[in-house]
Design an enzyme around this catalytic site. Structure first.
Site, short mmCIF file in Angstrom:
data_model
loop_
_atom_site.label_atom_id
_atom_site.label_comp_id
_atom_site.label_asym_id
_atom_site.label_seq_id
_atom_site.Cartn_x
_atom_site.Cartn_y
_atom_site.Cartn_z
N GLU A 100 0.84 -1.17 0.01
CA GLU A 100 -0.08 0.09 0.13
C GLU A 100 0.87 1.24 -0.07
OE1 GLU A 100 -3.33 -2.00 2.53
OE2 GLU A 100 -3.31 -0.04 2.67
N CYS A 151 -2.33 -6.92 5.48
CA CYS A 151 -1.56 -8.05 4.95
C CYS A 151 -0.81 -9.04 6.17
CB CYS A 151 -0.84 -7.94 3.78
SG CYS A 151 -2.01 -7.23 2.51
N LYS A 204 1.36 2.67 8.27
CA LYS A 204 2.21 3.07 7.40
C LYS A 204 2.08 4.56 6.79
CE LYS A 204 3.09 1.09 3.30
NZ LYS A 204 3.39 0.16 2.46
C1 UDX Z 1 3.00 -6.05 2.51
C2 UDX Z 1 3.81 -6.49 1.59
O1 UDX Z 1 5.21 -5.61 1.52
C3 UDX Z 1 3.37 -6.71 0.14
O2 UDX Z 1 4.40 -7.27 -0.93
C4 UDX Z 1 2.22 -7.51 0.32
O3 UDX Z 1 1.45 -7.46 -1.08
C5 UDX Z 1 1.02 -6.77 1.00
O4 UDX Z 1 1.89 -6.86 2.46
P1 UDX Z 1 1.93 -3.63 3.08
O5 UDX Z 1 1.18 -4.16 3.98
O6 UDX Z 1 1.09 -2.54 2.03
O7 UDX Z 1 2.71 -4.60 1.81
O8 UDX Z 1 2.98 -2.72 3.79
P2 UDX Z 1 4.69 -2.94 4.10
O9 UDX Z 1 5.19 -1.60 3.51
O10 UDX Z 1 5.19 -4.20 3.59
O11 UDX Z 1 4.70 -2.70 5.70
C6 UDX Z 1 3.82 -3.62 6.25
C7 UDX Z 1 4.06 -3.10 7.96
O12 UDX Z 1 5.53 -3.51 8.08
C8 UDX Z 1 4.01 -1.88 8.03
O13 UDX Z 1 3.36 -1.77 9.44
C9 UDX Z 1 5.32 -0.97 8.23
O14 UDX Z 1 5.41 0.11 8.99
C10 UDX Z 1 6.02 -2.39 8.78
N1 UDX Z 1 7.59 -2.15 8.50
C11 UDX Z 1 7.88 -2.26 6.86
C12 UDX Z 1 8.44 -2.02 9.26
O15 UDX Z 1 8.07 -1.86 10.69
N2 UDX Z 1 9.84 -1.94 9.04
C13 UDX Z 1 10.00 -2.07 7.84
O16 UDX Z 1 11.40 -2.17 7.57
C14 UDX Z 1 9.24 -2.38 6.74
#
Ligand code: UDX
Length: 440
Positions: free
Chosen positions: A155, A263, A324
């Protein structure tokens, strides 16, 4: 080609718009009449950077349209994508597949010529086989194949991730279906995007394995962050130091308050259940799920500790509520654990989020909703940053200090540098580094 996409949520709408951008004729279907009427007027049901322009451009070009009539959309389609929700089933964490199966029933009635039915939603291993059974039972005569083609869209970056993916994964053993899918993704073929053809259940497992691995990687660095705070080490340097190893990779090593979203929480739990049901439990992922749930709750205590151990009668300014940045999505956001815990501890919470407040207002009570970041800070005893929106990255620290009752900042996304914050006269707490006090 003619494509029907069933479901116009984060996955369906982005996928439909991007397929039409590839030059295909796409009809997006949804039961929600209000949503479809809005889309016909150019109103987006979700916030996703670039989506409005993409939808409008392709709708104008006549390649993208919207309807509530599934049969109409499916009858001429070469491929029908099932992109409906697969939420966690209440209570036990299994994926709720009722929407997927209902779509399969309806699609079965509408198929005319050879049709490739594609599960785009994240579905447990074996769902494709179930969908095939449903359609075959309803239409023994129909010519179709059921293919798995999971999405890897983040997202806030979904269009980029669709148009320039690291890979496309396609699960089918039918050569006819592979031909249709190659044609669908031809523009990516031309930029040499790797296309992984495999069996259906393997493709379904790849999706879950990818998300749970990413969730595990985040949880790993979050636990290392806790250790860094005790050892007076720097988690960002640890992330950099290990991430430069090509075998580890630098992405998804940002320590924070725990992962949220639509997700990771859902998919980790669903895979844990699948594995338990299969008698081959994923003990690492079970631990990840447990650690992450506890971490989000522990973040409120971190804020309370930074306020001297109690927040009763104090005002906490909260910046960021979505899980996020660059999304309006509040699902499983850490703020949903943190804000209620602060209020339960007697704090008054004043909050601002650039895109998430409409959604947040249905999910959080007792919050003072503010119009801007600075609007939250008047007389605040502490400022907590929960989501790393760009507009929070360059606050005027003199102005912040002038507005607040006490110069206390808790930065759960490590947006700021501890030395700069001490210099600017703040007591500054972040993730994975030692707390700093205002330089005298
Ligand atoms: C995720 C996957 O990245 C994507 O490939 C899949 O299709 C759907 O789920 P999304 O949930 O949109 O995407 O967000 P993402 O950017 O992956 O972050 C997920 C969570 O992890 C967020 O809460 C974010 O804050 C957290 N996060 C992400 C961290 O805490 N640290 C990081 O380094 C990256």
């Amino acid at each position: 080609m003619h494509v029907a996409v069933v479901g116009t949520g984060y996955v369906g709408l982005v996928s439909g718009a991007c397929f039409s951008e590839f030059g295909h004729n796409v009809i997006c279907v949804d039961k929600d009449e209000k949503k479809i009427a809005g889309l016909k007027q150019g109103e987006m049901p979700i916030y996703e950077p670039g989506l409005q322009r993409l939808v409008e451009g392709n709708a104008e070009a006549g390649r993208l349209s919207f309807t509530t009539d599934l049969a109409e959309a499916v009858k001429d389609a070469d491929a029908v994508f099932i992109a409906v929700g697969t939420p966690s089933r209440r209570g036990d964490g299994h994926a709720d597949l009722s929407y997927v199966y209902a779509a399969a029933e309806e699609i079965a009635q509408a198929i005319t010529g050879y049709t490739v039915v594609v599960t785009k939603s994240t579905v447990p291993v074996g769902t494709g086989a179930e969908v095939e059974k449903i359609i075959r039972a309803a239409r023994p005569d129909a010519k179709f194949d059921v293919v798995s083609n999971p999405e890897f869209l983040r997202e806030g970056a979904a269009i980029e991730d669709f148009m320039r993916p690291d890979r496309v994964v396609i699960g089918t053993e039918s050569e006819d279906a592979r031909e249709v899918m190659r044609e669908l993704y031809r523009p990516l073929y031309l930029i040499e995007t790797p296309i992984v053809f495999t069996r259906r259940q393997t493709s379904e497992l790849i999706k879950y394995a990818a998300n749970t691995f990413l969730a595990t990687k985040i949880t790993f660095i979050n636990e290392i962050a806790d250790l860094c705070e005790i050892l007076d080490a720097d988690v960002q340097d640890v992330a950099r130091g290990i991430g430069l190893d090509g075998r580890i990779g630098r992405k998804f090593l940002h320590a924070g308050p725990g992962y949220g979203g639509s997700c990771f929480p859902k998919d980790t739990l669903a895979l844990v259940r699948t594995a338990q049901d299969a008698g081959s439990p994923l003990r690492i992922v079970e631990t990840v799920v447990d650690i992450n749930a506890k971490r989000k709750k522990a973040m409120a205590q971190k804020i309370i500790d930074a306020c001297g151990g109690a927040v009763s009668g104090k005002t906490i300014a909260v910046l960021g509520l979505t899980f996020k940045p660059n999304t309006d999505d509040m699902r499983d956001s850490p703020s949903l654990d943190i804000v209620p815990a602060l209020i339960a501890a007697g704090a008054k919470v004043r909050a601002y989020d650039p895109k998430g407040m409409d959604e947040a207002k249905h999910m959080l009570n007792g919050v003072d909703w503010c119009k801007s970041a600075y609007d939250t800070m008047g007389d605040a005893d502490a400022l907590a940053i929960l989501t790393e929106w760009n507009e929070f990255r360059a606050l005027d620290l003199d102005k912040v200090r002038g507005l607040m009752k006490a110069p206390v900042m808790i930065d759960l996304r490590n947006i700021y540098n501890p030395d700069d914050m001490a210099e600017a006269g703040f007591d500054y707490t972040c993730i994975g580094k030692s707390k700093v006090s205002a330089a005298n």
